[in-house]
Motif scaffolding. Structure first.
Motif, PDB file in Angstrom:
ATOM      1  N   VAL A 116       0.846  -1.205   0.000  1.00 37.58           N
ATOM      2  CA  VAL A 116       0.000   0.000   0.000  1.00 37.58           C
ATOM      3  C   VAL A 116       0.875   1.247   0.000  1.00 37.58           C
ATOM      4  O   VAL A 116       0.668   2.170  -0.803  1.00 37.58           O
ATOM      5  CB  VAL A 116      -0.965  -0.012   1.204  1.00 37.58           C
ATOM      6  N   PHE A 117       1.871   1.280   0.876  1.00 30.03           N
ATOM      7  CA  PHE A 117       2.755   2.446   0.964  1.00 30.03           C
ATOM      8  C   PHE A 117       3.518   2.643  -0.337  1.00 30.03           C
ATOM      9  O   PHE A 117       3.654   3.766  -0.828  1.00 30.03           O
ATOM     10  CB  PHE A 117       3.726   2.261   2.134  1.00 30.03           C
ATOM     11  N   TYR A 118       4.002   1.544  -0.915  1.00 28.11           N
ATOM     12  CA  TYR A 118       4.806   1.615  -2.135  1.00 28.11           C
ATOM     13  C   TYR A 118       3.990   2.121  -3.325  1.00 28.11           C
ATOM     14  O   TYR A 118       4.431   2.991  -4.069  1.00 28.11           O
ATOM     15  CB  TYR A 118       5.406   0.248  -2.441  1.00 28.11           C
ATOM     16  N   PHE A 119       2.788   1.575  -3.501  1.00 33.43           N
ATOM     17  CA  PHE A 119       1.989   1.937  -4.678  1.00 33.43           C
ATOM     18  C   PHE A 119       1.203   3.233  -4.500  1.00 33.43           C
ATOM     19  O   PHE A 119       0.647   3.747  -5.476  1.00 33.43           O
ATOM     20  CB  PHE A 119       1.052   0.787  -5.067  1.00 33.43           C
ATOM     21  N   THR A 120       1.167   3.776  -3.306  1.00 34.37           N
ATOM     22  CA  THR A 120       0.483   5.051  -3.094  1.00 34.37           C
ATOM     23  C   THR A 120       1.165   6.181  -3.859  1.00 34.37           C
ATOM     24  O   THR A 120       0.480   7.031  -4.448  1.00 34.37           O
ATOM     25  CB  THR A 120       0.418   5.390  -1.591  1.00 34.37           C
ATOM     26  N   PRO A 133       3.044   6.236  -6.829  1.00 33.38           N
ATOM     27  CA  PRO A 133       2.726   6.354  -8.254  1.00 33.38           C
ATOM     28  C   PRO A 133       1.242   6.611  -8.531  1.00 33.38           C
ATOM     29  O   PRO A 133       0.900   7.315  -9.488  1.00 33.38           O
ATOM     30  CB  PRO A 133       3.172   5.014  -8.853  1.00 33.38           C
ATOM     31  N   ILE A 134       0.378   6.079  -7.686  1.00 31.71           N
ATOM     32  CA  ILE A 134      -1.056   6.314  -7.889  1.00 31.71           C
ATOM     33  C   ILE A 134      -1.400   7.775  -7.631  1.00 31.71           C
ATOM     34  O   ILE A 134      -2.094   8.420  -8.432  1.00 31.71           O
ATOM     35  CB  ILE A 134      -1.892   5.368  -6.997  1.00 31.71           C
ATOM     36  N   LEU A 135      -0.906   8.320  -6.519  1.00 28.58           N
ATOM     37  CA  LEU A 135      -1.202   9.720  -6.206  1.00 28.58           C
ATOM     38  C   LEU A 135      -0.580  10.688  -7.210  1.00 28.58           C
ATOM     39  O   LEU A 135      -1.197  11.687  -7.575  1.00 28.58           O
ATOM     40  CB  LEU A 135      -0.738  10.073  -4.792  1.00 28.58           C
ATOM     41  N   THR A 136       0.634  10.393  -7.669  1.00 31.04           N
ATOM     42  CA  THR A 136       1.263  11.309  -8.630  1.00 31.04           C
ATOM     43  C   THR A 136       0.637  11.200 -10.016  1.00 31.04           C
ATOM     44  O   THR A 136       0.662  12.158 -10.779  1.00 31.04           O
ATOM     45  CB  THR A 136       2.780  11.068  -8.727  1.00 31.04           C
ATOM     46  N   SER A 137       0.059  10.055 -10.330  1.00 30.07           N
ATOM     47  CA  SER A 137      -0.553   9.871 -11.650  1.00 30.07           C
ATOM     48  C   SER A 137      -1.979  10.415 -11.722  1.00 30.07           C
ATOM     49  O   SER A 137      -2.389  10.919 -12.769  1.00 30.07           O
ATOM     50  CB  SER A 137      -0.580   8.390 -12.020  1.00 30.07           C
ATOM     51  N   TYR A 138      -2.723  10.271 -10.638  1.00 30.36           N
ATOM     52  CA  TYR A 138      -4.155  10.565 -10.699  1.00 30.36           C
ATOM     53  C   TYR A 138      -4.607  11.730  -9.823  1.00 30.36           C
ATOM     54  O   TYR A 138      -5.801  11.993  -9.740  1.00 30.36           O
ATOM     55  CB  TYR A 138      -4.953   9.310 -10.340  1.00 30.36           C
ATOM     56  N   SER A 139      -3.684  12.394  -9.146  1.00 31.01           N
ATOM     57  CA  SER A 139      -4.078  13.556  -8.351  1.00 31.01           C
ATOM     58  C   SER A 139      -2.916  14.549  -8.283  1.00 31.01           C
ATOM     59  O   SER A 139      -1.811  14.264  -8.712  1.00 31.01           O
ATOM     60  CB  SER A 139      -4.487  13.129  -6.938  1.00 31.01           C
ATOM     61  N   LYS A 140      -3.218  15.690  -7.721  1.00 29.19           N
ATOM     62  CA  LYS A 140      -2.200  16.743  -7.561  1.00 29.19           C
ATOM     63  C   LYS A 140      -1.827  16.931  -6.088  1.00 29.19           C
ATOM     64  O   LYS A 140      -1.182  17.896  -5.723  1.00 29.19           O
ATOM     65  CB  LYS A 140      -2.731  18.071  -8.117  1.00 29.19           C
ATOM     66  N   VAL A 141      -2.225  15.981  -5.226  1.00 29.09           N
ATOM     67  CA  VAL A 141      -2.031  16.104  -3.781  1.00 29.09           C
ATOM     68  C   VAL A 141      -0.560  16.290  -3.416  1.00 29.09           C
ATOM     69  O   VAL A 141      -0.224  17.144  -2.592  1.00 29.09           O
ATOM     70  CB  VAL A 141      -2.605  14.854  -3.065  1.00 29.09           C
ATOM     71  N   LEU A 142       0.311  15.512  -4.023  1.00 33.30           N
ATOM     72  CA  LEU A 142       1.728  15.557  -3.651  1.00 33.30           C
ATOM     73  C   LEU A 142       2.527  16.622  -4.394  1.00 33.30           C
ATOM     74  O   LEU A 142       3.728  16.760  -4.182  1.00 33.30           O
ATOM     75  CB  LEU A 142       2.364  14.181  -3.881  1.00 33.30           C
ATOM     76  N   ILE A 177       9.338  14.027  -0.654  1.00 34.62           N
ATOM     77  CA  ILE A 177       9.372  13.573   0.745  1.00 34.62           C
ATOM     78  C   ILE A 177       8.794  12.170   0.852  1.00 34.62           C
ATOM     79  O   ILE A 177       9.346  11.298   1.533  1.00 34.62           O
ATOM     80  CB  ILE A 177       8.623  14.565   1.657  1.00 34.62           C
ATOM     81  N   PHE A 178       7.690  11.944   0.139  1.00 32.28           N
ATOM     82  CA  PHE A 178       7.080  10.613   0.150  1.00 32.28           C
ATOM     83  C   PHE A 178       8.028   9.579  -0.454  1.00 32.28           C
ATOM     84  O   PHE A 178       8.176   8.463   0.064  1.00 32.28           O
ATOM     85  CB  PHE A 178       5.764  10.634  -0.647  1.00 32.28           C
ATOM     86  N   ALA A 179       8.691   9.945  -1.548  1.00 34.11           N
ATOM     87  CA  ALA A 179       9.645   9.027  -2.192  1.00 34.11           C
ATOM     88  C   ALA A 179      10.804   8.699  -1.256  1.00 34.11           C
ATOM     89  O   ALA A 179      11.225   7.539  -1.153  1.00 34.11           O
ATOM     90  CB  ALA A 179      10.165   9.640  -3.487  1.00 34.11           C
ATOM     91  N   PHE A 180      11.324   9.690  -0.562  1.00 33.70           N
ATOM     92  CA  PHE A 180      12.399   9.451   0.397  1.00 33.70           C
ATOM     93  C   PHE A 180      11.912   8.590   1.559  1.00 33.70           C
ATOM     94  O   PHE A 180      12.633   7.719   2.049  1.00 33.70           O
ATOM     95  CB  PHE A 180      12.959  10.785   0.918  1.00 33.70           C
ATOM     96  N   ALA A 181      10.674   8.803   1.976  1.00 31.02           N
ATOM     97  CA  ALA A 181      10.089   8.015   3.068  1.00 31.02           C
ATOM     98  C   ALA A 181      10.006   6.533   2.695  1.00 31.02           C
ATOM     99  O   ALA A 181      10.062   5.662   3.574  1.00 31.02           O
ATOM    100  CB  ALA A 181       8.711   8.547   3.423  1.00 31.02           C
TER     101      ALA A 181
END
Length: 112
Positions: free
Chosen positions: A48-52, A54-63, A76-80
Motif C-alpha cells: 500500500v505504501f509503495y503503490f500510493t 505512483p497512484i497519487l502522482t498519476s491521478y491527483s495533484k495532492v503531492l 518527501i514521500f519518495a524518500f520516506a
C-alpha cells in the motif's frame, strides 16, 4: 569439505525424517502462524505504501504542493519509502531470531 561419512549420515538422517509428522506438529504450526501473523500485515503495509506514490502522482495533484523550499511532498514521500524499506528490513531481521529459535526447537523435536 565434508567427508563421505558425514554426507552419508546426513542423507540417512534426511531419509529417516518423517516430514509429514513435522509439518503436522504443534511447533511447526506455531512457526507458520507466527510468521504469517508477522509477514502478511507488513507485506500489505509495504504494498500500500509503495503503490500510493505512483497512484497519487498519476491521478491527483495532492503531492505536487510545496512542503518546504522547492521540495514537494512527492519527494518527501519518495524518500520516506527508503526509510520504510530499511525499517521493515530491520524489523524482520530482529523478528527472524524468534523464528530461528522455533526452527531449532522443531529440529530438536524431529531428532527425538
Amino acid at each position: 569439505m565434508a567427508s563421505n561419512d558425514s554426507i552419508a549420515k546426513e542423507n540417512q538422517l534426511s531419509a529417516s525424517t518423517d516430514y509429514t509428522k513435522i509439518v503436522q506438529s504443534q511447533s511447526f504450526q506455531e512457526l507458520l502462524r507466527k510468521k504469517r501473523n508477522f509477514i502478511v500485515p507488513l507485506s500489505i503495509f509495504f504494498m500500500v505504501f509503495y503503490f500510493t506514490l505512483p497512484i497519487l502522482t498519476s491521478y491527483s495533484k495532492v503531492l505536487n504542493s510545496i512542503a518546504f523550499g522547492t521540495i514537494s511532498w512527492a519527494w518527501i514521500f519518495a524518500f520516506a519509502q527508503f526509510i520504510m524499506t530499511w525499517t521493515l528490513c530491520i524489523l524482520y531481521s530482529k523478528k527472524a531470531v524468534t523464528f530461528d529459535r522455533l526452527v531449532e526447537k522443531i529440529i530438536k523435536e524431529a531428532k527425538g
